[in-house]
Design a protein around this motif. Structure first.
Motif, PDB file in Angstrom:
ATOM      1  N   PRO A  32       0.792  -1.240   0.000  1.00 45.30           N
ATOM      2  CA  PRO A  32       0.000   0.000   0.000  1.00 45.30           C
ATOM      3  C   PRO A  32       0.823   1.289   0.000  1.00 45.30           C
ATOM      4  O   PRO A  32       0.380   2.296  -0.534  1.00 45.30           O
ATOM      5  CB  PRO A  32      -0.818  -0.107   1.294  1.00 45.30           C
ATOM      6  N   LEU A  33       2.020   1.273   0.589  1.00 48.05           N
ATOM      7  CA  LEU A  33       2.794   2.509   0.641  1.00 48.05           C
ATOM      8  C   LEU A  33       4.005   2.469  -0.284  1.00 48.05           C
ATOM      9  O   LEU A  33       4.998   3.176  -0.059  1.00 48.05           O
ATOM     10  CB  LEU A  33       3.229   2.809   2.072  1.00 48.05           C
ATOM     11  N   HIS A  94      13.389   3.398  10.521  1.00 50.25           N
ATOM     12  CA  HIS A  94      13.166   2.944  11.891  1.00 50.25           C
ATOM     13  C   HIS A  94      13.754   3.939  12.893  1.00 50.25           C
ATOM     14  O   HIS A  94      13.176   4.171  13.965  1.00 50.25           O
ATOM     15  CB  HIS A  94      13.722   1.535  12.077  1.00 50.25           C
ATOM     16  N   VAL A  97      11.252   6.623  13.535  1.00 45.63           N
ATOM     17  CA  VAL A  97      10.209   6.226  14.480  1.00 45.63           C
ATOM     18  C   VAL A  97      10.751   6.375  15.897  1.00 45.63           C
ATOM     19  O   VAL A  97      10.101   6.925  16.791  1.00 45.63           O
ATOM     20  CB  VAL A  97       9.778   4.756  14.257  1.00 45.63           C
ATOM     21  N   ILE A  98      11.976   5.885  16.072  1.00 47.12           N
ATOM     22  CA  ILE A  98      12.589   5.910  17.401  1.00 47.12           C
ATOM     23  C   ILE A  98      12.767   7.348  17.887  1.00 47.12           C
ATOM     24  O   ILE A  98      12.482   7.671  19.032  1.00 47.12           O
ATOM     25  CB  ILE A  98      13.937   5.151  17.340  1.00 47.12           C
ATOM     26  N   THR A 116       3.512   5.734  13.201  1.00 45.94           N
ATOM     27  CA  THR A 116       4.452   4.712  13.654  1.00 45.94           C
ATOM     28  C   THR A 116       4.276   3.387  12.919  1.00 45.94           C
ATOM     29  O   THR A 116       5.229   2.807  12.406  1.00 45.94           O
ATOM     30  CB  THR A 116       4.249   4.483  15.162  1.00 45.94           C
ATOM     31  N   THR A 117       3.039   2.922  12.867  1.00 49.08           N
ATOM     32  CA  THR A 117       2.767   1.618  12.270  1.00 49.08           C
ATOM     33  C   THR A 117       3.329   1.511  10.861  1.00 49.08           C
ATOM     34  O   THR A 117       4.086   0.596  10.535  1.00 49.08           O
ATOM     35  CB  THR A 117       1.241   1.397  12.180  1.00 49.08           C
ATOM     36  N   ASN A 118       2.948   2.470  10.034  1.00 47.43           N
ATOM     37  CA  ASN A 118       3.342   2.377   8.637  1.00 47.43           C
ATOM     38  C   ASN A 118       4.838   2.579   8.457  1.00 47.43           C
ATOM     39  O   ASN A 118       5.438   2.000   7.549  1.00 47.43           O
ATOM     40  CB  ASN A 118       2.544   3.379   7.816  1.00 47.43           C
ATOM     41  N   ILE A 120       7.167   1.633  10.650  1.00 52.59           N
ATOM     42  CA  ILE A 120       7.813   0.368  11.038  1.00 52.59           C
ATOM     43  C   ILE A 120       7.713  -0.623   9.880  1.00 52.59           C
ATOM     44  O   ILE A 120       8.693  -1.257   9.478  1.00 52.59           O
ATOM     45  CB  ILE A 120       7.148  -0.233  12.296  1.00 52.59           C
ATOM     46  N   LEU A 121       6.514  -0.727   9.310  1.00 51.39           N
ATOM     47  CA  LEU A 121       6.303  -1.714   8.252  1.00 51.39           C
ATOM     48  C   LEU A 121       7.037  -1.329   6.975  1.00 51.39           C
ATOM     49  O   LEU A 121       7.534  -2.205   6.249  1.00 51.39           O
ATOM     50  CB  LEU A 121       4.808  -1.899   8.000  1.00 51.39           C
ATOM     51  N   ALA A 122       7.133  -0.030   6.686  1.00 50.52           N
ATOM     52  CA  ALA A 122       7.875   0.385   5.498  1.00 50.52           C
ATOM     53  C   ALA A 122       9.350   0.001   5.646  1.00 50.52           C
ATOM     54  O   ALA A 122       9.987  -0.464   4.692  1.00 50.52           O
ATOM     55  CB  ALA A 122       7.739   1.890   5.280  1.00 50.52           C
ATOM     56  N   ASP A 124      10.506  -2.500   7.449  1.00 53.84           N
ATOM     57  CA  ASP A 124      10.558  -3.964   7.287  1.00 53.84           C
ATOM     58  C   ASP A 124      10.486  -4.348   5.813  1.00 53.84           C
ATOM     59  O   ASP A 124      11.169  -5.255   5.347  1.00 53.84           O
ATOM     60  CB  ASP A 124       9.391  -4.632   8.025  1.00 53.84           C
ATOM     61  N   TRP A 125       9.634  -3.639   5.105  1.00 51.60           N
ATOM     62  CA  TRP A 125       9.464  -3.940   3.682  1.00 51.60           C
ATOM     63  C   TRP A 125      10.781  -3.685   2.934  1.00 51.60           C
ATOM     64  O   TRP A 125      11.201  -4.502   2.097  1.00 51.60           O
ATOM     65  CB  TRP A 125       8.325  -3.086   3.112  1.00 51.60           C
ATOM     66  N   PHE A 127      13.787  -3.758   4.236  1.00 51.23           N
ATOM     67  CA  PHE A 127      14.712  -4.839   4.612  1.00 51.23           C
ATOM     68  C   PHE A 127      14.451  -6.053   3.719  1.00 51.23           C
ATOM     69  O   PHE A 127      15.373  -6.682   3.209  1.00 51.23           O
ATOM     70  CB  PHE A 127      14.535  -5.238   6.081  1.00 51.23           C
ATOM     71  N   SER A 128      13.169  -6.372   3.537  1.00 51.93           N
ATOM     72  CA  SER A 128      12.838  -7.568   2.753  1.00 51.93           C
ATOM     73  C   SER A 128      13.259  -7.397   1.298  1.00 51.93           C
ATOM     74  O   SER A 128      13.788  -8.313   0.683  1.00 51.93           O
ATOM     75  CB  SER A 128      11.351  -7.898   2.873  1.00 51.93           C
TER      76      SER A 128
ATOM     77  N   ILE B  98       3.115  -1.961  17.153  1.00 53.36           N
ATOM     78  CA  ILE B  98       2.005  -1.351  16.423  1.00 53.36           C
ATOM     79  C   ILE B  98       0.733  -1.373  17.254  1.00 53.36           C
ATOM     80  O   ILE B  98       0.002  -0.392  17.331  1.00 53.36           O
ATOM     81  CB  ILE B  98       1.828  -2.092  15.069  1.00 53.36           C
ATOM     82  N   THR B 117      11.461   1.777  21.065  1.00 51.52           N
ATOM     83  CA  THR B 117      12.773   1.740  20.420  1.00 51.52           C
ATOM     84  C   THR B 117      13.370   0.349  20.427  1.00 51.52           C
ATOM     85  O   THR B 117      13.758  -0.199  19.391  1.00 51.52           O
ATOM     86  CB  THR B 117      13.740   2.676  21.175  1.00 51.52           C
ATOM     87  N   ILE B 120      11.441  -2.235  18.328  1.00 49.69           N
ATOM     88  CA  ILE B 120      11.682  -2.111  16.887  1.00 49.69           C
ATOM     89  C   ILE B 120      13.027  -2.736  16.529  1.00 49.69           C
ATOM     90  O   ILE B 120      13.152  -3.525  15.593  1.00 49.69           O
ATOM     91  CB  ILE B 120      11.661  -0.630  16.448  1.00 49.69           C
ATOM     92  N   PHE B 131      17.824 -13.810   8.142  1.00 50.62           N
ATOM     93  CA  PHE B 131      18.391 -13.777   6.798  1.00 50.62           C
ATOM     94  C   PHE B 131      19.805 -14.329   6.777  1.00 50.62           C
ATOM     95  O   PHE B 131      20.250 -14.871   5.779  1.00 50.62           O
ATOM     96  CB  PHE B 131      18.314 -12.364   6.229  1.00 50.62           C
ATOM     97  N   ALA B 147      12.249 -13.623   1.899  1.00 51.53           N
ATOM     98  CA  ALA B 147      12.256 -12.159   1.811  1.00 51.53           C
ATOM     99  C   ALA B 147      10.914 -11.660   1.280  1.00 51.53           C
ATOM    100  O   ALA B 147      10.365 -10.670   1.755  1.00 51.53           O
ATOM    101  CB  ALA B 147      13.410 -11.694   0.927  1.00 51.53           C
ATOM    102  N   VAL B 150       8.221 -11.438   3.923  1.00 54.55           N
ATOM    103  CA  VAL B 150       8.231 -10.243   4.778  1.00 54.55           C
ATOM    104  C   VAL B 150       7.488  -9.114   4.068  1.00 54.55           C
ATOM    105  O   VAL B 150       6.728  -8.369   4.686  1.00 54.55           O
ATOM    106  CB  VAL B 150       9.670  -9.819   5.140  1.00 54.55           C
ATOM    107  N   CYS B 154       3.989  -7.341   5.463  1.00 54.18           N
ATOM    108  CA  CYS B 154       3.916  -5.880   5.647  1.00 54.18           C
ATOM    109  C   CYS B 154       2.696  -5.326   4.921  1.00 54.18           C
ATOM    110  O   CYS B 154       1.980  -4.476   5.459  1.00 54.18           O
ATOM    111  CB  CYS B 154       5.170  -5.192   5.114  1.00 54.18           C
ATOM    112  N   ILE B 158      -0.333  -3.420   6.812  1.00 51.55           N
ATOM    113  CA  ILE B 158      -0.689  -2.034   6.494  1.00 51.55           C
ATOM    114  C   ILE B 158      -2.161  -1.951   6.101  1.00 51.55           C
ATOM    115  O   ILE B 158      -2.895  -1.087   6.571  1.00 51.55           O
ATOM    116  CB  ILE B 158       0.220  -1.457   5.383  1.00 51.55           C
TER     117      ILE B 158
END
Lengths: 331, 331
Positions: A32-33, A94, A97-98, A116-118, A120-122, A124-125, A127-128, B98, B117, B120, B131, B147, B150, B154, B158
């Motif tokens: 979504p983002l 991240h 967020v912190i 925060t939610t989005n 964190i997930l962005a 993670d995304w 990273f993936s 979240i 913090t 996360i 990984f 990968a 993940v 996400c 979202i």
């Protein structure tokens, strides 16, 4: 493309390829983002870390006589460079967020815009996406090294966070933190590039050391600039670290010199703007910024010596140019 | 080891190996929260996903006549199973940030104990460990698949977050969300295990489909239990999803039946305990739980048929046992 690359046209051209790979690998319509995250990734960061991957690869036996990244392995290396940038941006997101940061790279941060939610997930995304590129293009050794880096940066960030507002960090503690937070990825980028281009163990190690020293000098200079920039030339406002309760080298050194005057100003809670202005002035007056510059210079000098011992080649010229531009910058 | 494995002694024995690998790979003395994060990972989760990796591998040509995971590839598979569990726990930890959840697996969550913090960063650290294991032990294809997972989770999170407190999710939207949130990793676990053990394309695909259907049924049952458990047998309290503003299948179906009575109770803000009790009762009275159970049963039945078509072998017996235990549970 960031203006920092104006003097390195071959790197600039190669980074445009890396940006195309980034745009491509972040084009997932199901996420979504995706568009907003892609915009942030491509919003004019310096792309230092991918550039270091390209430069490191320029020391491979086939590349040494060519302009950076012109060899057959170019596409593989460009993808690995993209993976490294994604790791970097994921950790920045991240971080925001912190730190509850509202601005990143001159545009509102993901955290500020989507919460925060989005954010964190962005992260993670990204990273993936990064590990997916690494799985496809990097050797097992490089993939491991990238994964290990994420571990190192988490350790450094946690140490940093645990010490926030304690204002008790030592010079040694500070150097350890920036080693994990910044120097590790500079070092890794040159190392992975060299290793993937089969530059040989000795050369790969030498580049790894040079990357570490460049990274250390870079971060110390960044931290000095947070105490003296006028806030117009640097994108992030002055006194930012202080606001976050972060004790960096200028204040650590100033506390040794003028502890009696400075200690009472440092409180466990968020500092107000007037107090921050007082502290910035006290640090500047104490002579701590000059001392911090000397420490940065010791890393800069070591980096220059290490680069001087590398075999002469176009990639070395690029490394000299970018190192000088980074380590003598005033903003 | 979770009591769920009492009837599968071979899986239980192999999961003990996976737990040893997890303990080992989380033993980084440089990471400040290594001990606490390791404790959470090893604190008695069901270990369903690693078990599915082991079971999937049991369909490989060499393993089919052996008890699950007794073949030469056992150690490789156990490491990949550990990587899958780390991905799962990493995403749980970020979920807790979240959802601002204070409890996870019956113990205070990392988020509750150490703040946003550190939670996360602990999640990031587990992603990196995962990984790293994948880079060392899995094929490029499996690493990519992990990968990609993940990324999928996400996206699902979202979508779920964007729809919180809107109470407008459709049945189709709900099924899409749980497909990404739960079924994807069940499916991937069986798939990766089978693929790494060279079970062949047709069998690997069949296991992937079975994993998807087991995961869908599992999550629907979980969501039903959140509307009817007494809160003593299930570790998480009843009405939890509702508290988080999460619209799951029972309420979606109840809204179709008793929308006029239910709609006024659903507000954009956090619901108080009295309202939650009213909603829980209205959903139970509406007959929606029975309808949800029928939908779960359609996935359960399809999973059973798919499992029935798999070649008979010890791994299939294990898969039947665990599927029955998961999909007929009352708590």
């Amino acid at each position: 493309m960031n203006a920092i690359w104006n003097d390195c046209p071959t790197i600039a051209a190669r980074l445009a390829e890396v940006e195309a790979i980034l745009a491509d690998s972040l084009g997932d319509p199901a996420y979504p983002l995706a568009a907003e995250t892609r915009e942030l990734v491509l919003s004019g960061g310096k792309m230092l870390r991918p550039a270091f991957v390209l430069i490191g690869a320029g020391f491979g036996p086939q590349e040494r006589r060519l302009a950076t990244g012109r060899a057959a392995a170019g596409s593989k290396i460009a993808h690995i460079a993209a993976a490294v940038e994604l790791l970097h941006v994921a950790s920045l997101i991240h971080d925001d967020v912190i730190d509850q940061a509202d601005v990143r790279r001159g545009i509102p941060s993901l955290h500020g815009r989507f919460g925060t939610t989005n954010a964190i997930l962005a992260g993670d995304w990204l990273f993936s996406r990064s590990f997916r590129l690494a799985a496809d293009y990097a050797s097992v050794k490089s993939s491991r090294a990238l994964a290990r880096f994420v571990g190192a940066i988490c350790s450094a960030e946690i140490s940093q966070d645990l010490s926030k507002f304690s204002f008790a960090t030592s010079r040694r503690g500070y150097l350890r933190t920036i080693a994990g937070k910044t120097a590790a990825l500079f070092s890794l980028s040159l190392h992975v590039g060299a290793s993937e281009a089969k530059a040989g163990a000795a050369l790969t190690q030498a580049l790894r050391r040079a990357g570490y020293d460049i990274g250390m000098a870079f971060q110390i200079i960044d931290d000095i600039l947070d105490y003296e920039s006028d806030g117009e030339t640097l994108r992030k406002p002055v006194g930012n670290d202080l606001k976050e309760g972060l004790l960096t080298l200028p204040l650590i050194l100033a506390l040794r010199r003028e502890g009696a005057a400075l200690r009472p100003l440092l409180t466990k809670e968020r500092l107000d703007d007037a107090t921050i202005a007082l502290i910035l002035k006290a640090v500047a007056d104490s002579g701590a910024l000059d001392e911090a510059r000397l420490i940065a210079a010791s890393f800069t000098d070591r980096a220059r010596r290490e680069i001087g011992r590398l075999p002469a080649c176009p990639a070395r010229d690029d490394l000299v140019a970018i190192t000088e531009s980074l380590l003598t910058r005033k903003y």
